[in-house]
Design an enzyme around this catalytic site. Structure first.
Site, short mmCIF file in Angstrom:
data_model
loop_
_atom_site.label_atom_id
_atom_site.label_comp_id
_atom_site.label_asym_id
_atom_site.label_seq_id
_atom_site.Cartn_x
_atom_site.Cartn_y
_atom_site.Cartn_z
N SER A 34 -91.58 -64.91 -0.49
CA SER A 34 -92.20 -65.74 0.54
C SER A 34 -93.31 -64.99 1.28
O SER A 34 -94.13 -65.62 1.93
CB SER A 34 -91.15 -66.22 1.52
OG SER A 34 -90.45 -65.14 2.06
N HIS A 45 -93.40 -70.18 -5.04
CA HIS A 45 -92.67 -70.10 -3.77
C HIS A 45 -92.13 -71.48 -3.40
O HIS A 45 -92.87 -72.36 -2.98
CB HIS A 45 -93.62 -69.56 -2.69
CG HIS A 45 -93.00 -69.45 -1.35
ND1 HIS A 45 -93.72 -69.58 -0.19
CD2 HIS A 45 -91.71 -69.25 -0.97
CE1 HIS A 45 -92.91 -69.44 0.84
NE2 HIS A 45 -91.69 -69.24 0.39
N ASN A 59 -96.11 -69.19 5.06
CA ASN A 59 -95.47 -68.34 6.07
C ASN A 59 -96.45 -67.64 6.99
O ASN A 59 -96.08 -67.24 8.09
CB ASN A 59 -94.54 -67.33 5.39
CG ASN A 59 -93.23 -68.00 5.04
OD1 ASN A 59 -92.82 -68.94 5.69
ND2 ASN A 59 -92.58 -67.52 4.00
N1 CAA Z 1 -79.16 -80.85 -1.45
C1 CAA Z 1 -79.21 -82.18 -1.64
N2 CAA Z 1 -79.48 -83.07 -0.66
C2 CAA Z 1 -79.71 -82.55 0.57
C3 CAA Z 1 -79.68 -81.18 0.85
C4 CAA Z 1 -79.38 -80.31 -0.23
N3 CAA Z 1 -79.34 -78.98 -0.09
N4 CAA Z 1 -79.98 -80.99 2.15
C5 CAA Z 1 -80.19 -82.20 2.68
N5 CAA Z 1 -80.03 -83.15 1.72
C6 CAA Z 1 -80.21 -84.58 1.86
C7 CAA Z 1 -79.09 -85.19 2.68
O1 CAA Z 1 -77.99 -85.54 1.87
C8 CAA Z 1 -79.76 -86.38 3.30
O2 CAA Z 1 -79.75 -87.48 2.44
P1 CAA Z 1 -79.63 -88.98 3.05
O3 CAA Z 1 -80.62 -89.05 4.19
O4 CAA Z 1 -79.99 -89.88 1.92
O5 CAA Z 1 -78.23 -89.07 3.50
C9 CAA Z 1 -81.21 -85.95 3.46
O6 CAA Z 1 -81.40 -84.83 2.60
C10 CAA Z 1 -81.48 -85.55 4.87
O7 CAA Z 1 -80.54 -84.56 5.27
P2 CAA Z 1 -79.72 -84.61 6.63
O8 CAA Z 1 -79.46 -86.04 7.04
O9 CAA Z 1 -78.56 -83.68 6.50
O10 CAA Z 1 -80.61 -83.91 7.72
P3 CAA Z 1 -82.10 -84.08 8.04
O11 CAA Z 1 -82.54 -85.50 8.06
O12 CAA Z 1 -82.29 -83.27 9.25
O13 CAA Z 1 -82.87 -83.38 6.83
C11 CAA Z 1 -83.87 -81.42 6.08
C12 CAA Z 1 -82.58 -82.07 6.51
C13 CAA Z 1 -84.27 -81.95 4.70
C14 CAA Z 1 -83.58 -79.93 5.97
C15 CAA Z 1 -84.99 -81.76 7.11
O14 CAA Z 1 -84.53 -81.48 8.40
C16 CAA Z 1 -86.24 -80.97 6.88
O15 CAA Z 1 -87.07 -81.31 6.05
N6 CAA Z 1 -86.40 -79.87 7.65
C17 CAA Z 1 -87.53 -78.96 7.50
C18 CAA Z 1 -87.18 -77.99 6.40
C19 CAA Z 1 -88.31 -77.03 6.15
O16 CAA Z 1 -89.30 -76.95 6.85
N7 CAA Z 1 -88.12 -76.24 5.10
C20 CAA Z 1 -89.07 -75.21 4.77
C21 CAA Z 1 -88.65 -73.96 5.43
S1 CAA Z 1 -89.76 -72.66 5.10
C22 CAA Z 1 -89.30 -72.10 3.61
O17 CAA Z 1 -88.35 -72.47 3.00
C23 CAA Z 1 -90.18 -71.04 3.08
C24 CAA Z 1 -89.85 -69.68 3.43
O18 CAA Z 1 -90.36 -68.81 2.74
C25 CAA Z 1 -89.03 -69.28 4.58
#
Ligand code: CAA
Length: 286
Positions: free
Chosen positions: A123, A144, A194
C-alpha cells in the site's frame, strides 16, 4: 511474458485480510487459486474468513450457494511456497515490511516460472525496490486492493521504474477480470490512494486529540459533510491502526514533516489497541 489469456492459476502470498480477500475474488472470478501463508493456522483462518465473506455474499444475493461452493472448490490453502510454481500470476499480500517483501520476492523469483508476472499488494512501499530483489523487475507491478476486497470496487495499479508496459496492461486486465475498476499510479510514496487517505485519517486523529470535536462528531461531520461511507476514526479502526501508523511512517520518511504521525495514533498502537481486529481502537467492538 505469460499473457492474460494464459492465466488459469493465481498464487496469493499471505492469507491475512488482504490475501484472503484477493484469493476469494480470484476464486469467485473462476481462477484456480493457491493461497499460501507460513503457518497452517493462518491458512485456516484465511479460509474461514473467505467462508464467512462468501456466506455474506450469498445472504445478500450477490452470489448463489452453488457459486460459493464452486469458488471454494477452486481454492487451495498451503504453507508450501514451492506450490506457487503452478501459478500463472502471483499476488503478494504479506506484511508491509520491506525486508520481508524483498525476501519473499527473491524466493518467488526462484520458485515461479520466469515468464510469470509477480504483483505486490503493497500500500505504500516502493515497487521498484521490491522488484530489485528479483531477476525480473520488468515483470513486477503493484496491484493494490482495497479493504474489504470482496466489496471495494477499486484496485490501484502501480508501475515501478522498470515495469514493462505489457505488464501494466496485464495488471489492469487481470484486476478487471476480478470484477474491479482500476486507476494507475507512478511508484511514488503512498501512490494515489494512501498519499491522500493517510493524512486525512491522521488529521482526523489529531483533531480528536486536540479536542476539536468528539470522535463521533468528527466521523459524523465527514460522512454527512463529504458523503464518504466512513469517517477518519472509524476508517482507521477498520483498516487497523498499526497499518495506518506503518503507512504514515513510510510517508513521513519519504515526504517529510507534513506526514508526521499523530501522537495519539502512535500511543494507541503502543497500547495494542489496533481497531476492529483487537476489539478496541477509537471505538469498542464486541
Ligand atoms: N465480504 C462480503 N460482504 C461484505 C464484507 C465482506 N468482507 N464486508 C461488508 N460486506 C457487505 C455486507 O454484507 C453488506 O451487505 P448488505 O448491505 O447487502 O447487507 C454490505 O457489504 C455493507 O456492509 P455493512 O452493512 O456491514 O456495513 P457498511 O454499510 O458500513 O459497509 C463497508 C461496510 C463496505 C466497509 C463500508 O463502510 C465502506 O465502504 N467503508 C469504506 C471502506 C474503505 O474506505 N476501504 C478502503 C480502505 S483503504 C485501503 O484498504 C487501502 C490501504 O492500503 C490501507
Amino acid at each position: 511474458m505469460r499473457g492474460f489469456d494464459e492465466i488459469e492459476t493465481v498464487g496469493v502470498v499471505g492469507a491475512g485480510t488482504m490475501g484472503n480477500g484477493i484469493a476469494q475474488v480470484a476464486a469467485t472470478a473462476g481462477y484456480d487459486v493457491l493461497m499460501r501463508d507460513i503457518e497452517q493456522e493462518y491458512v485456516e483462518d484465511g479460509l474461514a474468513a473467505i467462508d464467512d465473506s462468501l456466506s455474506r455474499l450469498v445472504a445478500n444475493d450477490t452470489i448463489t450457494e452453488t457459486e460459493k461452493a464452486d469458488a471454494q472448490a477452486r481454492l487451495t490453502g498451503t504453507t508450501d511456497l514451492d506450490r506457487l510454481a503452478e501459478a500463472d500470476i502471483v499476488v503478494e499480500a504479506a506484511v508491509e515490511k520491506m525486508d520481508i517483501k524483498r525476501d519473499i520476492f527473491t524466493d518467488l523469483d526462484d520458485v515461479v516460472d520466469e515468464d510469470v508476472v509477480l504483483a505486490t499488494n503493497t500500500s505504500t512501499l516502493s515497487i521498484t525496490t521490491i522488484a530489485a530483489a528479483t531477476a525480473r523487475p520488468e515483470q513486477v507491478v503493484g496491484l493494490h486492493f482495497m479493504n474489504p476486497v470482496p466489496v471495494m470496487k477499486g484496485v490501484e495499479v502501480v508501475t515501478g521504474e522498470k515495469t514493462a508496459d505489457a505488464v501494466t496492461d496485464l495488471a489492469h486486465e487481470f484486476a478487471e477480470a476480478l470484477g474491479k475498476e482500476t486507476w494507475e499510479s507512478d511508484d511514488k510514496p503512498g501512490f494515489v490512494s494512501n498519499r491522500i487517505l493517510m493524512p486525512w485519517i491522521n488529521e482526523g486523529i489529531r483533531a480528536f486529540d486536540e479536542g476539536v470535536a468528539t470522535k463521533e462528531d468528527i466521523d459524523r461531520g465527514m460522512k454527512l459533510g463529504t458523503n464518504v461511507p466512513m469517517g477518519p476514526l472509524e476508517l482507521a479502526d477498520h483498516i487497523g491502526l498499526d497499518i495506518c501508523l506503518d503507512a504514515t511512517e513510510t510517508l513521513h520518511e519519504e515526504l517529510g514533516d507534513r506526514y508526521t504521525p499523530a501522537y495519539l495514533l502512535r500511543r494507541k498502537v503502543d497500547a495494542g489497541d489496533l481497531g476492529k481486529k483487537t476489539g478496541e481502537g477509537f471505538y469498542s467492538y464486541e
